[in-house]
Design an enzyme around this catalytic site. Structure first.
Site, PDB file in Angstrom:
ATOM      1  N   THR A 244       0.866  -1.191   0.000  1.00 36.04           N
ATOM      2  CA  THR A 244       0.000   0.000   0.000  1.00 36.04           C
ATOM      3  C   THR A 244       0.897   1.234   0.000  1.00 36.04           C
ATOM      4  O   THR A 244       1.569   1.523   1.000  1.00 36.04           O
ATOM      5  CB  THR A 244      -0.912   0.025   1.240  1.00 36.04           C
ATOM      6  OG1 THR A 244      -1.654  -1.194   1.289  1.00 36.04           O
ATOM      7  CG2 THR A 244      -1.866   1.208   1.172  1.00 36.04           C
TER       8      THR A 244
ATOM      9  N   LYS B  12      -7.014   2.074  -3.142  1.00 33.34           N
ATOM     10  CA  LYS B  12      -6.654   1.424  -1.867  1.00 33.34           C
ATOM     11  C   LYS B  12      -6.621   2.452  -0.725  1.00 33.34           C
ATOM     12  O   LYS B  12      -7.058   2.172   0.400  1.00 33.34           O
ATOM     13  CB  LYS B  12      -5.295   0.726  -2.028  1.00 33.34           C
ATOM     14  CG  LYS B  12      -4.684   0.186  -0.749  1.00 33.34           C
ATOM     15  CD  LYS B  12      -5.523  -0.909  -0.110  1.00 33.34           C
ATOM     16  CE  LYS B  12      -4.911  -1.336   1.219  1.00 33.34           C
ATOM     17  NZ  LYS B  12      -5.819  -2.179   2.001  1.00 33.34           N
TER      18      LYS B  12
ATOM     19  N   LYS C 181      -0.147   5.155   8.443  1.00 34.66           N
ATOM     20  CA  LYS C 181       0.494   5.523   7.158  1.00 34.66           C
ATOM     21  C   LYS C 181      -0.559   5.704   6.064  1.00 34.66           C
ATOM     22  O   LYS C 181      -0.524   6.652   5.286  1.00 34.66           O
ATOM     23  CB  LYS C 181       1.506   4.417   6.804  1.00 34.66           C
ATOM     24  CG  LYS C 181       2.131   4.467   5.415  1.00 34.66           C
ATOM     25  CD  LYS C 181       1.576   3.427   4.446  1.00 34.66           C
ATOM     26  CE  LYS C 181       1.663   1.993   4.875  1.00 34.66           C
ATOM     27  NZ  LYS C 181       1.078   1.044   3.930  1.00 34.66           N
TER      28      LYS C 181
HETATM   29  N1  LIG Z   1      -1.336  -6.577   7.526  1.00 35.49           N
HETATM   30  C1  LIG Z   1      -2.454  -6.289   6.845  1.00 35.49           C
HETATM   31  O1  LIG Z   1      -3.580  -6.584   7.277  1.00 35.49           O
HETATM   32  C2  LIG Z   1      -2.390  -5.617   5.512  1.00 35.49           C
HETATM   33  C3  LIG Z   1      -1.291  -4.909   5.080  1.00 35.49           C
HETATM   34  N2  LIG Z   1      -1.296  -4.285   3.860  1.00 35.49           N
HETATM   35  C4  LIG Z   1      -0.135  -3.563   3.383  1.00 35.49           C
HETATM   36  O2  LIG Z   1       0.813  -4.539   2.970  1.00 35.49           O
HETATM   37  C5  LIG Z   1       2.136  -4.085   3.228  1.00 35.49           C
HETATM   38  C6  LIG Z   1       2.841  -5.090   4.127  1.00 35.49           C
HETATM   39  O3  LIG Z   1       2.091  -5.202   5.320  1.00 35.49           O
HETATM   40  P1  LIG Z   1       2.444  -6.269   6.455  1.00 35.49           P
HETATM   41  O4  LIG Z   1       2.855  -7.541   5.854  1.00 35.49           O
HETATM   42  O5  LIG Z   1       1.316  -6.212   7.403  1.00 35.49           O
HETATM   43  O6  LIG Z   1       3.681  -5.541   7.108  1.00 35.49           O
HETATM   44  P2  LIG Z   1       4.876  -6.085   8.013  1.00 35.49           P
HETATM   45  O7  LIG Z   1       5.276  -4.914   8.838  1.00 35.49           O
HETATM   46  O8  LIG Z   1       4.517  -7.356   8.660  1.00 35.49           O
HETATM   47  O9  LIG Z   1       6.017  -6.404   6.929  1.00 35.49           O
HETATM   48  C7  LIG Z   1       6.666  -5.363   6.258  1.00 35.49           C
HETATM   49  C8  LIG Z   1       7.660  -5.927   5.257  1.00 35.49           C
HETATM   50  O10 LIG Z   1       8.373  -4.833   4.646  1.00 35.49           O
HETATM   51  C9  LIG Z   1       9.774  -5.056   4.834  1.00 35.49           C
HETATM   52  N3  LIG Z   1      10.487  -3.784   4.906  1.00 35.49           N
HETATM   53  C10 LIG Z   1      10.253  -2.769   5.764  1.00 35.49           C
HETATM   54  N4  LIG Z   1      11.123  -1.744   5.499  1.00 35.49           N
HETATM   55  C11 LIG Z   1      11.909  -2.168   4.477  1.00 35.49           C
HETATM   56  C12 LIG Z   1      12.963  -1.559   3.746  1.00 35.49           C
HETATM   57  N5  LIG Z   1      13.398  -0.309   4.010  1.00 35.49           N
HETATM   58  N6  LIG Z   1      13.548  -2.265   2.749  1.00 35.49           N
HETATM   59  C13 LIG Z   1      13.107  -3.509   2.455  1.00 35.49           C
HETATM   60  N7  LIG Z   1      12.110  -4.157   3.111  1.00 35.49           N
HETATM   61  C14 LIG Z   1      11.510  -3.466   4.103  1.00 35.49           C
HETATM   62  C15 LIG Z   1       9.879  -5.869   6.097  1.00 35.49           C
HETATM   63  O11 LIG Z   1      11.152  -6.491   6.166  1.00 35.49           O
HETATM   64  P3  LIG Z   1      11.766  -6.947   7.586  1.00 35.49           P
HETATM   65  O12 LIG Z   1      11.173  -8.282   7.862  1.00 35.49           O
HETATM   66  O13 LIG Z   1      13.234  -6.970   7.346  1.00 35.49           O
HETATM   67  O14 LIG Z   1      11.360  -5.905   8.595  1.00 35.49           O
HETATM   68  C16 LIG Z   1       8.723  -6.850   5.888  1.00 35.49           C
HETATM   69  O15 LIG Z   1       9.065  -7.844   4.953  1.00 35.49           O
HETATM   70  C17 LIG Z   1       1.980  -2.683   3.809  1.00 35.49           C
HETATM   71  O16 LIG Z   1       2.084  -1.753   2.762  1.00 35.49           O
HETATM   72  C18 LIG Z   1       0.576  -2.693   4.397  1.00 35.49           C
HETATM   73  O17 LIG Z   1       0.027  -1.405   4.489  1.00 35.49           O
HETATM   74  C19 LIG Z   1      -2.360  -4.395   3.010  1.00 35.49           C
HETATM   75  C20 LIG Z   1      -3.466  -5.097   3.373  1.00 35.49           C
HETATM   76  C21 LIG Z   1      -3.586  -5.725   4.661  1.00 35.49           C
HETATM   77  O1  LIG Z   2      -4.543  -2.567   4.446  1.00 44.15           O
HETATM   78  C1  LIG Z   2      -5.053  -3.364   5.241  1.00 44.15           C
HETATM   79  C2  LIG Z   2      -6.421  -3.791   5.090  1.00 44.15           C
HETATM   80  C3  LIG Z   2      -6.893  -4.717   6.153  1.00 44.15           C
HETATM   81  C4  LIG Z   2      -8.254  -5.230   5.811  1.00 44.15           C
HETATM   82  O2  LIG Z   2      -8.754  -4.981   4.698  1.00 44.15           O
HETATM   83  O3  LIG Z   2      -8.831  -5.947   6.669  1.00 44.15           O
END
Ligand SMILES: NC(=O)C1=CN([C@@H]2O[C@H](COP(=O)(O)OP(=O)(O)OC[C@H]3O[C@@H](n4cnc5c(N)ncnc54)[C@H](OP(=O)(O)O)[C@@H]3O)[C@@H](O)[C@H]2O)C=CC1
Ligand SMILES: O=CCCC(=O)O
Length: 295
Positions: free
Chosen positions: A103, A178, A246
């Site tokens: 996102t 989104k 964010k």
């Molecule tokens: N969780 C949710 O319910 C949802 C999340 N999203 C979106 O999906 C994305 C991921 O979310 P989520 O999995 O929850 O997040 P997490 O915080 O669990 O994971 C984040 C990921 O990004 C990596 N990362 C962070 N900073 C850097 C960097 N500078 N360089 C390279 N890799 C980096 C982390 O690596 P490391 O392991 O090394 O920290 C990790 O793999 C976000 O944009 C979020 O807004 C969308 C829908 C639902």
């Molecule tokens: O970006 C996160 C969305 C989480 C959700 O749709 O439940």
């Protein structure tokens, strides 16, 4: 008739969402190979044990794969993975595709898409709705925009990770959609937590409020799922609060750019900022309830 060769797919970012999404690609058996990368390399180990290959840099993944997906924290992570040392840009080439499902805002997505195109690659943005459980169950809702040929090519992957995908047009449209969706979600969660806090202060049972809301026009899966977490004030992360804040920040910036007033979302953003300042950034976004609590 000649068989269509299976795609070699890559996945960058194995956080809460990425690990589950990459696992579904692997489990499907539809792809010639699944190669993963994560900044913290140790997070690759479970998927490697299940049959994935692991690479040390994003460039190494892109070099070995036909299509590489990414699910990264925020705009700076998405940019770092592409433009950083040994990033995606170092290996993207004609015949290769890059699908960023993180996102992010339109400017980030556009910058990435243009750079990929300059090197002859194809780019698609594909942010998702649905959290940890839908990611595990392959039930995400995918909002895609950008290269239509790449969208068609990755349908098998989208069908494995999600229950429905939407092609919304040129790059930027999915990022904007989104952010609108998550702005509504953050505002709903903020209002819900205020209601739960007021019910408690007013001597009402929060469980009764939940049941009443659940039987009427405001019934929704989010209140039903997050209500019990709020009542127990225990917030294991499915959607980390820092990511919801964010998304509100980026949605408000979109509103600013378009001169669209967003007073409700602006107030919700303040509540999420407050919860972050109180130390709840890495908990589930339902922890915004803590912002309603005074000392
Ligand atoms: N969780 C949710 O319910 C949802 C999340 N999203 C979106 O999906 C994305 C991921 O979310 P989520 O999995 O929850 O997040 P997490 O915080 O669990 O994971 C984040 C990921 O990004 C990596 N990362 C962070 N900073 C850097 C960097 N500078 N360089 C390279 N890799 C980096 C982390 O690596 P490391 O392991 O090394 O920290 C990790 O793999 C976000 O944009 C979020 O807004 C969308 C829908 C639902
Ligand atoms: O970006 C996160 C969305 C989480 C959700 O749709 O439940």
């Amino acid at each position: 008739m000649a068989e269509i060769p299976k795609l070699r797919v890559g996945f960058l970012g194995l956080g809460i969402m990425g690990e589950a999404m990459a696992r579904n690609l692997l489990k499907s058996g539809l792809f010639a190979s699944v190669m993963v990368w994560n900044r913290t390399m140790a997070k690759c180990a479970p998927l490697v044990a299940e049959g994935a290959q692991c690479a040390e840099t994003p460039a190494a993944v892109v070099d070995s794969c036909d299509v590489t997906f990414a699910m990264l924290a925020d705009p700076s992570a998405a940019l770092e993975a592409v433009f950083g040392d040994n990033g995606v840009l170092a290996a993207i080439a004609p015949g290769k595709g890059y699908v960023d499902m993180s996102t992010v805002d339109e400017a980030t997505s556009t910058k990435i898409g243009e750079a990929i195109a300059t090197k002859g690659g194809k780019f698609l943005e594909g942010p998702v709705s649905g959290s940890k459980k839908p990611a595990i169950d392959g039930q995400l809702i995918i909002m895609a925009a950008g290269d239509k040929e790449l969208y068609d090519l990755v349908q098998s992957a989208f069908n494995v990770m999600g229950k429905k995908s939407f092609y919304l047009g040129t790059t930027g449209a999915a990022a904007r959609m989104k952010l609108v969706v998550n702005m509504v979600m953050g505002s709903m969660m903020g209002a819900f937590c205020e209601g739960m806090a007021l019910a408690d202060k007013a001597g009402l049972e929060q469980s009764a409020l939940l049941e009443i809301l659940g039987l009427g026009a405001m019934a929704n899966p989010m209140f039903a799922l997050k209500g019990p977490a709020i009542m127990s004030r225990n917030y294991p992360p499915a959607f980390p609060l820092k990511h919801q804040q964010k998304d509100l920040r980026l949605a408000l910036a979109l509103g600013d750019a378009l001169n669209q007033p967003l007073p409700v979302a602006a107030a919700a953003n303040e509540a999420f900022k407050n919860a972050k300042a109180k130390g709840h950034a890495d908990e589930d976004f339902a922890a915004v309830y803590e912002a309603t609590q005074q000392k």
